[in-house]
Structures are given as C-alpha cells and as structure tokens.
Design an enzyme around this catalytic site. Structure first.
Site, mmCIF file in Angstrom:
data_model
loop_
_atom_site.group_PDB
_atom_site.id
_atom_site.type_symbol
_atom_site.label_atom_id
_atom_site.label_comp_id
_atom_site.label_asym_id
_atom_site.label_seq_id
_atom_site.Cartn_x
_atom_site.Cartn_y
_atom_site.Cartn_z
ATOM 1 N N SER A 161 1.138 -1.262 -0.090
ATOM 2 C CA SER A 161 0.104 0.100 -0.148
ATOM 3 C C SER A 161 0.762 1.250 -0.008
ATOM 4 O O SER A 161 0.554 2.236 -0.893
ATOM 5 C CB SER A 161 -1.120 0.055 1.253
ATOM 6 O OG SER A 161 -1.680 1.186 1.171
ATOM 7 N N TRP A 221 2.467 1.412 -3.374
ATOM 8 C CA TRP A 221 1.477 2.107 -4.258
ATOM 9 C C TRP A 221 1.241 3.450 -4.453
ATOM 10 O O TRP A 221 1.114 4.012 -5.355
ATOM 11 C CB TRP A 221 0.076 1.521 -4.056
ATOM 12 C CG TRP A 221 -0.871 1.911 -4.977
ATOM 13 C CD1 TRP A 221 -1.453 1.256 -5.975
ATOM 14 C CD2 TRP A 221 -1.774 3.176 -4.777
ATOM 15 N NE1 TRP A 221 -2.419 1.869 -6.927
ATOM 16 C CE2 TRP A 221 -2.537 3.038 -6.043
ATOM 17 C CE3 TRP A 221 -1.933 4.116 -4.074
ATOM 18 C CZ2 TRP A 221 -3.780 4.022 -6.170
ATOM 19 C CZ3 TRP A 221 -2.966 5.093 -4.307
ATOM 20 C CH2 TRP A 221 -3.757 4.834 -5.456
ATOM 21 N N HIS A 222 1.589 4.171 -3.230
ATOM 22 C CA HIS A 222 1.437 5.538 -3.190
ATOM 23 C C HIS A 222 2.689 6.029 -3.722
ATOM 24 O O HIS A 222 2.858 7.443 -4.463
ATOM 25 C CB HIS A 222 1.367 5.871 -1.844
ATOM 26 C CG HIS A 222 0.080 5.941 -1.160
ATOM 27 N ND1 HIS A 222 -0.263 4.886 -0.627
ATOM 28 C CD2 HIS A 222 -0.877 6.810 -1.197
ATOM 29 C CE1 HIS A 222 -1.594 5.070 -0.478
ATOM 30 N NE2 HIS A 222 -2.149 6.214 -0.641
ATOM 31 N N GLY A 223 3.711 5.625 -4.179
ATOM 32 C CA GLY A 223 4.805 6.322 -4.775
ATOM 33 C C GLY A 223 6.077 5.636 -4.616
ATOM 34 O O GLY A 223 6.391 4.803 -3.596
ATOM 35 N N PHE A 262 0.076 9.863 -7.981
ATOM 36 C CA PHE A 262 0.001 8.435 -7.822
ATOM 37 C C PHE A 262 -0.513 7.988 -9.114
ATOM 38 O O PHE A 262 -0.894 6.842 -9.182
ATOM 39 C CB PHE A 262 -0.787 8.006 -6.826
ATOM 40 C CG PHE A 262 -0.218 8.701 -5.357
ATOM 41 C CD1 PHE A 262 -1.311 9.212 -4.474
ATOM 42 C CD2 PHE A 262 1.084 8.853 -5.110
ATOM 43 C CE1 PHE A 262 -0.690 10.037 -3.347
ATOM 44 C CE2 PHE A 262 1.350 9.540 -3.978
ATOM 45 C CZ PHE A 262 0.475 9.959 -3.061
#
Lengths: 382, 478
Positions: B322, B325-327, B478
């Site tokens: 997670s 996924w954001h960066g 994102f």
C-alpha cells in the site's frame, strides 16, 4: 429535469445577489494596507497616511498621479526644494481607476493642482488593486462596463470581502510598511543599466521594437516599418486593426480601454467640480532619448487634442546610462534631471513657480539628505 | 483538467446538458458519449497518454473475452497472468523503474563500486495507478467467475475511462460499476441534487480546507529546521487535514459527478479521523484501495488465518505494498510499515474489529474515553503522515526530531487564525454528519429549506473566495 434546472437557477441567482451584497462592503484602510504591505503596491500606505494623517501637506501642493513611471520619475522632494511644493502619489502598474480612487479621497483637501501621467498607448484591463479599492457599484459608476473584466473583478472582490470579514487584527504589517517610507513619495532606484547594456546592439534592437509597438497611429492603423517593408499579411493586419479601432466599443469587451478612458474623464470631472487645475505630463522612456532614423514618433509628440499635455521638447539630455535602470524607468539621477528640466520649462510657468512659491515651499521642506545618501535610503522595491 | 478549474466548470455542464438533453434513456448513445467525453477529459491532461489507457482497456477486454471462451485451467491462468503482467508492467515501467534502478545503484555503492543508474525519466501518466487496478480487478473477477465477461466494448471502455473517477479514484470494482453501463439511465431529480450537494462539499474540502492548509504546510515543511516544535506539530496536523480534504474532497466530487449522470460509485472515505483505533481508521480511509488489497492480495495470501508469523507477514505485505503503491520513494514505504506496526497489535490481540459502528452513535458528544481514543488514533496517523509528506526519510526524521524538542511548548508562529476557524466549522459539520455518506447529505436543521440554502450559500461563497489558492490534487501524483 425542469425542476432541477429551476432549482439550480434559483440558487445561482441567490448566490449572485448575496455575493453582490458582500462585495459592496467597504474595506477599512487598515485592511487595504495589510493586503498591500509586502507587495509591489506597499506605497498605498504612504498615500493613505498622507490623506488621513497629514492633510495639511496636500493643501496648496501639486500632486502627481500615475504608474511606476511617476513613482520613479517625479522627484517631489527636489521639486519642492525648487519651489514647487509637490507630492508623488504614483503607484506601481497604476490604472486610471487607481488615480480616480485617490483623487476621490483627497478632493476636499484643496490641492493646488493635479498632474496625471500621459501614456503613449491606451490603458487596458483593470489594475490588480481595483478589487481592493472599489466596490462593484462604484466601479460601474466610474465607467466600467459589465464585461469579463468586471466578472473577474467580482470574484476577487468576493474573496477579499470574505477575508475582510474573517480577518484577525494584524498590526505587524502596518509597522513593517511604515518603516519603508520617507516624507516624500518618490521611490526611485540608484541601480543603473550599465554602459554595455545601454550601447549594445541588442538594446538598440529592443528600443526599435518598443518604439515600433507604440508608434502605432490610430489614424493610419499600421506600423511605420510595415509601410516601409510590407509583407503579404500586412494588408490583412491593417484591416483588422482598422476594424478594431472603428468598433472599439465592441472590442472593448476584450480590452477594457473604453472603461479606462472613462476613468480619466471621471477624474477630470472631480477636478473641475472642485476647481482643481489638472493637466497631464509626459514622462520619457528610453526610446524617446534617441532619434531613430526613419521613425517620426521616436519621442512623444502631442496630438492636437492633447494640448493639455506637458511635454519637454527635447529628451536627448537623458541619453546616458546613469539616468535609466531599464527601458522605461528613470533612476534617482534621471528623476533629478527631469525635475531640473521641468522647472526650466513651461511646467514652471503653468504652476506659477515664482519667488513666493519658493518661500512657501521651503517653509514645508524638511532638511533633505544629500543626493548620494538619499539614493540608498529611497531604494525601495519597485 | 482539474475538478476545481474553469475548464471543468465549462466541461461538466456541457456534458451534462448533452447527455440528458440528447441521449436521455438511449443507452448505447449515452455510453458512447460518456466514452468520448471521458477520453476528451483524459486527453486534456496529455493527449499522448490516451493511447496507453485505450491499449490497456483493449487488452483487458480481449483477455476477458478469452477467459470466457475457454475452460482450460492452464489457458485461463495464462490469460490472467497476461493481464497482471500488462497492468503491473505498465505501472512498473512508468512508476517504479527509476526508483529500483537508483536504489540498486545506491546499494551497489555500499560494496565500493559506483555505477550510473539507468533512468527512463518517463512522465507518469495521470491516473495510471487507479485504472490499472480497476482493470486488474475486472480480469481477476472474470477469472474467478464472480463476473460475466463484458461483451460490449463501449461499455467496457466506459467502465475503464469513466471520467469522474478516472484520475484519482475511487477504484471501482467491475462488479459494481460495469453492470451500470448495461442499464438504461433516466434523469432522477433526487440523485442529481444529491450529486450536486456532494460536489459542493467536495469542493469545500478541497479548496477551502486542503488548499489553505497546503499554504501553511508547504512553508513549514520547507523551513522545518528554523521553526519551533509547536509550529512543526501544527504543520503536521494541518497536513493531516490537507490530505484528507484533498483526497476525500476529490472522491466526493467524483461520486457526486457520477450521480449527476445516474451512476452510483462506492464510498471511499467514512470520516476516518473519528476512528477509535487504527483498524477502524483503515476501514474508513481510502476504502476502495484497502478493500482492493484485502480482496486481491491479503485473502489470496491467506489473510489472518494460520500462524502468528503468517498473520504478521501478510499484514506487513499489505501495508508495504500500500505504501509502495502511493509512490516510488522510501518515505511511502516507511509510512506503510508504520501503519503496519500500528495495526499489528490490534490484529494479534483480535481487537481489529472492535469498533464497527459509528462513534457516539445516537449521541451528540463522544464519551471521554472515546474522545481519548479518537485523539490517540489521530496522533498516530499524524506521525505517519510526516513520512508521507516529507521529501526524504532524513527530512521526516529531522521533522519529527524538531517536534520532540522543548520548543514544542513555544507559541506556534504565523498561525493562520482564519484557517483554524474554517477547520473548527469543518470538523463540526463532519461530526454532525458522520452517519451520512458525506457531511451535509442530510442536515438536521429546524428550519428546513431557508436554513439549508443559507448553509449551501455560505459554503459556495467560501469556495469562490478561496479559489485562487488552488493547488494540485495530491493523489494525482499517484
């Protein structure tokens, strides 16, 4: 769907009405100063301070209004020293409505005369300070039309109104601003352009382009260079310009020049109503100092309708880098030279500059620092 | 185009008018028009990336058809892996390649050898993290036979590119959104009004709350070394509201806009800052992403069944992914791991489902114990958000170090008092509306219409008066 559209429309009308009411709220001078404190327009504090707290200075004085050309070019301290008690009310990027605003505020204070800056080209749009200084009704009253400029003005005015209503007191901004100002309004720079820049080919080219741009004569519709070296698109460009000039009111929706002209007339009417003599002054820009070969209007020439414009006949004395810090703004030395030239010209006659005036002016004068020192002290943000 | 821009203010009414005015109850034309409008919306950002989303859509559409035409387990798995490969491959190339390359080069340097990392320097296509997950969910659901494959190419393209939720979510499940493209849609007054109200509230959260917080936060985070601990703490708290206002505001605008066109999207935020523990927080924050990871990663990994270390592993993987996924930055990974650390004690003590109802349900004020829990949970999220916002791990550590100093007792500097006023009003409205989908959905006001309209007018005026402070939506990166 009809019910949806009618509800949304009703909401939009209510929103517009409430917004207009909010926009009509007058802002306090403290708020105006706070908003302009750390911007290019911090001179507003000085202007308001003299109107509110030193009205005696305005009585019997010549007041100069205009943009940064006035702010940098009119050395009111020197003019006062030479016998013409003066104050510089210039504001950066000034629009004619800004002049109108301050004139409205001080019209009852009996200035000797008011001098507005004469520009070569028509002013367009609205000044950034307009939403801060004008309510919608006052702006419309002054001559603004309900155009896109006005809608943009309303958005900004609404934002300021909400900020004004939800603000908390902030005296720090006022104190910071107050430190920047002297007894006189001039805010010129001692920074010079430099000899290399002044005499370079690139500068000569830029001066030529600048002069071409403002040499447009509305009766001819074409640039001088275009007449000498026409290209295949030139006839089309000339026709489009003719269209724009002939139907200026229509195009005014895109330029707001008509409103700007009305602001000037409104200012003149205030002067006439209060028996305040008024005139316009042309302040040179760099391209005026040189006679560019082939151009008729390399320096300002008053048109027949501009007989109230004060303009020096010869700007060649300004042809030296020490007088300029960019293409259009005079340095402190340049402003001093302009003051000298004005005093020796028709300007002095117009404002009755005689011995009695000198003595009166000197009575109000505070000891002025020497020229070199004052360059540093008055080197204030443009 | 941004939701809070003039371009969108012109685009939306135009699309709305044509959609209902010309294509009312004409399903195929409505879908076709939505696809065209969505591609126009996406292409407004950068027309080059249109080809990417179209290609990704066509590949997954073909894979869906392929999955339905074979019963061979091998072929079905191959198709599924093809979909996963394409979608995650796209993400990997555009988003993570440079990060891995640079990290590899940095790690290699530890052995005393310096290498020049290969960088692609590709511009990140906007919304790629969202629509790739959306199409992946479709492929997985078709593979698992939870969903019939879509045979209508226009409906499928519309599902992938649906403009309200295309660039920053919610990540819609095909099981929810795709069937809505098969049903004829007629204009519904209540849904449209509800949609408008939700858009209004979303704009308020974004423009008034998030963008104003951003001005203070940007100053504080860029000058953290020179500021007192109290100011840094305030900056971190304001960032918590900035990211909430920004992201949930966008989701509200997306959901509200979808309602205008007769679509129902899933809720993405459920007042997460009123959570009593971190498990509740993660049930209420970015719900579409957390449920996606739960359904397509956590449960297939075994979930919370199995041994203690198995549970810890799975939880850590979810939060790590997670964060990732954001960066492509270590700060996001540490943010994810921090949240895992917060979550694990609850999971291991089997208290991760202790607070399933709304806090202080039926009561105006929370109990003191509840208030303490809310503030404690909020405090933990604020600490984690510092890593999310900081430019690097060292920056985050320096920031937290600055907070944990004696200067935390100093009076904060340059506090925007009018923003604090807005925040108080905002928190009050959110609290009062916490049992709704969004705060102002059903306002319980004694005087019905005039008072409600006064509130809507006040919110709208606040929006217009703050519109010049516009910042980009955080989740667009994102």
């Amino acid at each position: 769907m009809k019910r949806f559209i009618s509800r949304v429309s009703l909401f939009a009308i209510l929103l517009f009405s409430v917004s207009l009411v909010l926009c009509e709220i007058e802002f306090s001078d403290e708020f105006i100063v706070k908003k302009t404190a750390n911007t290019s327009y911090h001179k507003v504090l000085w202007n308001l301070d003299i109107i509110n707290n030193h009205p005696e200075k305005i009585e019997g004085s010549v007041l100069f209004f205009g943009s940064s050309l006035v702010l940098n070019g009119i050395n009111d301290s020197l003019l006062t020293q030479k016998g013409l008690k003066s104050y510089n009310f210039g504001i950066n990027h000034s629009g004619n409505e800004i002049n109108l605003y301050f004139l409205n505020r001080l019209q009852h204070l009996k200035p000797k005369a008011v001098v507005f800056l004469k520009r070569k080209t028509k002013r367009e749009g609205l000044h950034k300070l307009t939403p801060l200084l004008f309510t919608p009704s006052k702006l419309l009253d002054a001559g603004q039309k309900p155009s896109l400029f006005f809608i943009q003005f309303l958005f900004k005015r609404l934002k300021l109104a909400v900020e004004f209503l939800t603000q908390f007191s902030d005296t720090e901004a006022l104190q910071i601003s107050a430190k920047k100002h002297t007894d006189f309004g001039i805010m010129s720079s001692d920074k010079e352009v430099g000899s290399d820049f002044f005499h370079s080919e690139a500068t000569a080219q830029k001066i030529k382009q600048f002069d071409e741009l403002i040499s447009l004569n509305s009766n001819q519709y074409s640039f001088l260079a275009e007449k000498e070296h026409p290209q295949f698109l030139t006839p089309l460009k000339v026709k489009l310009r003719k269209l724009r000039v002939d139907y200026w009111e229509f195009f005014d929706l895109a330029t707001n020049s008509g409103a700007q002209e009305k602001f000037i007339r409104a200012a003149q009417q205030i002067c006439e109503h209060n028996n305040i003599p008024h005139s316009k002054l042309y302040i040179p820009v760099l391209s005026d100092t040189r006679k560019v070969k082939g151009y008729q209007r390399s320096y300002f020439q008053a048109a027949p309708t501009d007989n109230e414009v004060i303009c020096l006949s010869d700007f060649s004395k300004f042809d030296h880098p020490q007088y300029w810090w960019d293409f259009s703004h005079l340095t402190y030395k340049g402003a001093a030279l302009l003051a000298e030239e004005l005093v020796q010209s028709d300007f002095a006659v117009k404002f009755d500059l005689n011995q009695q005036s000198k003595e009166e002016a000197l009575a109000f004068r505070k000891p002025l620092p020497k020229l070199k020192n004052q360059e540093k002290e008055s080197n204030i943000n443009r | 185009m941004l939701f809070n821009s003039m371009d969108f203010a012109v685009f939306l009414p135009l699309v709305f008018a044509i959609y209902w005015g010309l294509f009312q109850s004409r399903l195929k034309l409505q879908n076709l028009f939505l696809v065209a409008a969505s591609y126009f919306f996406y292409g407004w950002w950068d027309v080059r990336f249109l080809s990417l989303i179209v290609a990704s859509s066509l590949i997954d559409y073909a894979i869906g058809i392929g999955l339905s035409s074979t019963d061979s387990t091998f072929k079905r798995k191959a198709l599924l892996f093809a979909s996963i490969g394409v979608n995650l491959g796209l993400l990997g190339v555009f988003k993570y390649f440079d990060f891995f390359s640079t990290s590899f080069a940095d790690a290699y340097q530890l052995f005393g050898h310096a290498i020049d990392p290969l960088r692609l320097n590709l511009v990140l296509p906007i919304g790629i993290s969202f629509y790739t997950f959306q199409t992946l969910s479709y492929s997985i659901d078709v593979y698992k036979k939870n969903l019939e494959p879509c045979k209508d190419i226009v409906a499928f393209l519309g599902f992938v590119s649906f403009f309200p939720q295309l660039v920053a979510g919610p990540i819609e499940r095909a099981t929810n959104l795709l069937p809505q493209f098969y049903q004829s849609r007629s204009f519904n007054y209540s849904k449209a009004i509800d949609g408008l109200k939700q858009i209004l509230w979303g704009l308020f959260k974004k423009i008034v709350i998030a963008d104003n917080c951003a001005l203070f936060v940007n100053d504080v985070f860029s000058n953290n070394e020179a500021l007192a601990g109290s100011t840094l703490l305030l900056g971190a708290i304001f960032f918590a509201f900035q990211i909430y206002g920004d992201f949930s505001g966008y989701s509200d605008i997306a959901i509200g806009t979808s309602r205008l066109f007769g679509f129902q999207l899933n809720k993405n935020f459920a007042f997460p800052y009123f959570s009593r523990d971190m498990a509740e927080f993660w049930r209420r924050w970015h719900i579409s992403l957390s449920t996606w990871f739960r359904d397509y990663l956590y449960i297939p990994l075994g979930g919370s069944r199995g041994s203690l270390w198995f549970k810890i592993r799975n939880t850590a993987i979810i939060f790590l992914v997670s964060g990732f996924w954001h960066g492509a930055n270590w700060t996001f990974i540490i943010w994810g791991l921090l949240n895992a650390l917060y979550f694990l004690p609850l999971l291991l003590r089997k208290r991760n489902r202790a607070n399933l109802d709304d806090v202080a349900q039926g009561r105006l004020f929370p109990k003191f114990e509840e208030l303490l829990k809310i503030m404690g949970t909020f405090g933990l999220t604020v600490i984690a958000w510092v890593f999310f916002r900081a430019e690097s791990v060292s920056h985050a550590i320096a920031y937290l170090d600055g907070i944990c100093s004696f200067s935390i007792f100093y009076f904060p500097e340059n506090v925007p008092l009018n923003l604090i006023l807005f925040l108080i009003v905002f928190i009050a409205l959110e609290w009062l509306g916490r049992s709704n989908e969004y705060a102002i959905q059903r306002m319980k006001i004694n005087t019905a219409l005039p008072m409600r309209w006064a509130v809507y007018l006040g919110i709208t005026i606040c929006i217009f008066s703050n519109i010049n402070n516009s910042q980009d939506f955080i989740y667009f990166q994102f």
